[in-house]
Scaffold this active site. Sequence first.
Site, PDB file in Angstrom:
ATOM      1  N   ASP A  91       9.214   2.657  -0.449  1.00  0.00           N
ATOM      2  CA  ASP A  91       8.193   3.264   0.395  1.00  0.00           C
ATOM      3  C   ASP A  91       8.501   2.880   1.836  1.00  0.00           C
ATOM      4  OD1 ASP A  91       5.987   3.999   1.869  1.00  0.00           O
ATOM      5  OD2 ASP A  91       4.524   3.331   0.391  1.00  0.00           O
TER       6      ASP A  91
ATOM      7  N   TYR B 145       0.860  -1.190   0.000  1.00  0.00           N
ATOM      8  CA  TYR B 145       0.000   0.000   0.000  1.00  0.00           C
ATOM      9  C   TYR B 145       0.892   1.233   0.000  1.00  0.00           C
ATOM     10  CZ  TYR B 145      -3.390   3.440   1.747  1.00  0.00           C
ATOM     11  OH  TYR B 145      -4.190   4.545   1.918  1.00  0.00           O
TER      12      TYR B 145
ATOM     13  N   LYS C  19       5.294   8.979   9.091  1.00  0.00           N
ATOM     14  CA  LYS C  19       5.074   8.422  10.430  1.00  0.00           C
ATOM     15  C   LYS C  19       6.140   8.842  11.444  1.00  0.00           C
ATOM     16  CE  LYS C  19       2.292   4.549   8.715  1.00  0.00           C
ATOM     17  NZ  LYS C  19       0.967   4.959   9.169  1.00  0.00           N
TER      18      LYS C  19
END
Length: 431
Positions: free
Chosen positions: A238, A143, A271
């Site tokens: 990612d 994702y 994050k």
Amino acid sequence: MTDLNQTLFDRARQVIPGGVNSPVRAFRAVGGTPRFVKRAQGAYFWDANDKRYIDYIGSWGPMILGHGHPAVVEAVQKAVLEGFSYGAPTEREIELAEALLKLMPSMDMVRLVSSGTEAGMSALRLARGATGRSKIIKFEGCYHGHADALLVKAGSGLATFGNPTSAGVPPEVVQHTLVLEFNNIPQLEEAFALHGKELACLMIEPIAGNMNFVRASVPFMKRCRELCTEHGALLVFDEVMTGCRVALGSAQSVYAKSLPGFEPDLTVLGKVIGGGMPLAAFGGKRAVMEQLAPLGPVYQAGTLSGNPVATACGLATLHEISKPGFFDALSARTQSLVDGLKAAAAKAGVPFSADCQGGMFGFFLLPELPQNYAKVMTSDSPKFNELFHGLLDRGVYIAPALYEAGFVSGAHTADDIAATVQAAAEVFATL
């Protein structure tokens, strides 16, 4: 006694689609009523009924120090008094960029943004602009945010098959997106043989946290790097989830231990680097990054990019996790949780496998760790739901979805781990 979580959920559903502002929070996969958080501190949060939970989602990864770390709170409070947002550059943006480049030598330059989705979308646009090519490779179960071109077999809250995976995404938008099986080298080689000259980039979660926790094997990652180099495509990591979470130098530093000199061409971060504030970034080599406006033809902008409060939070967090011994202690604590869960499941005769790296972990109700999305989907969903609610009843909060990784923070104690393993043992005995 009135369940205030249910009261709030009923109220929320009248004004917010599904009662939540991000789908997995709705408990649709596991059933039951979402817990509405009232406050959090250290390794715990308290719901609307004032029940305490040991927190293993940590805002889905950012809270690597635990909630309310004094140094981070102090930095944020000071920044707030100086101003919320300027729409103009600040010194703190430079300091955060310098800190990130120091941790990840693969990047010469970095652009700050406000969300992982924005960073992933922008990195994809940059890869296409820098190469002059249109096609991209992604993998089933990985994702990369909810940008249209990447919502294809995306795992996590979109853990269903379909092409594309979301309504509202026209097929022509994803026509240049090639979706391959994770850890499948022959398929990877075939894709490059057929489309190598048209590929702008290969985008991958090096440790996929949106199909719970699945590592890209070292041989697979080595081949990704070789094929991208051979065909002139960019290798995009990612690391929104893994960045500064699985190691101080992120997942790319973990792979570099087995593959000397290994580097991705572009890295997407989020994050942890924001410490819980809306902040993300993407970076890479100077020649590629200078294709971005205002220097180059690839446009990207953001009103809140480099927000002064978010950068203060991120800098304070990076400072704390860079202290000697932090990651050694975090890794040991996470490993102790995984080992304890494995032992408890084995004693109860429950098929179970688990893995971890740094402060990130995942488990499956399967006898062996899966290597791809299709195998992940065979994990026992009904038993997971029982496990989830059993732990929840005992004050342990894990992700309310079978396909999400978990997170340990520096605030979790040996007693927290022991209490979690004991709660799991009690639930395993009932499965």
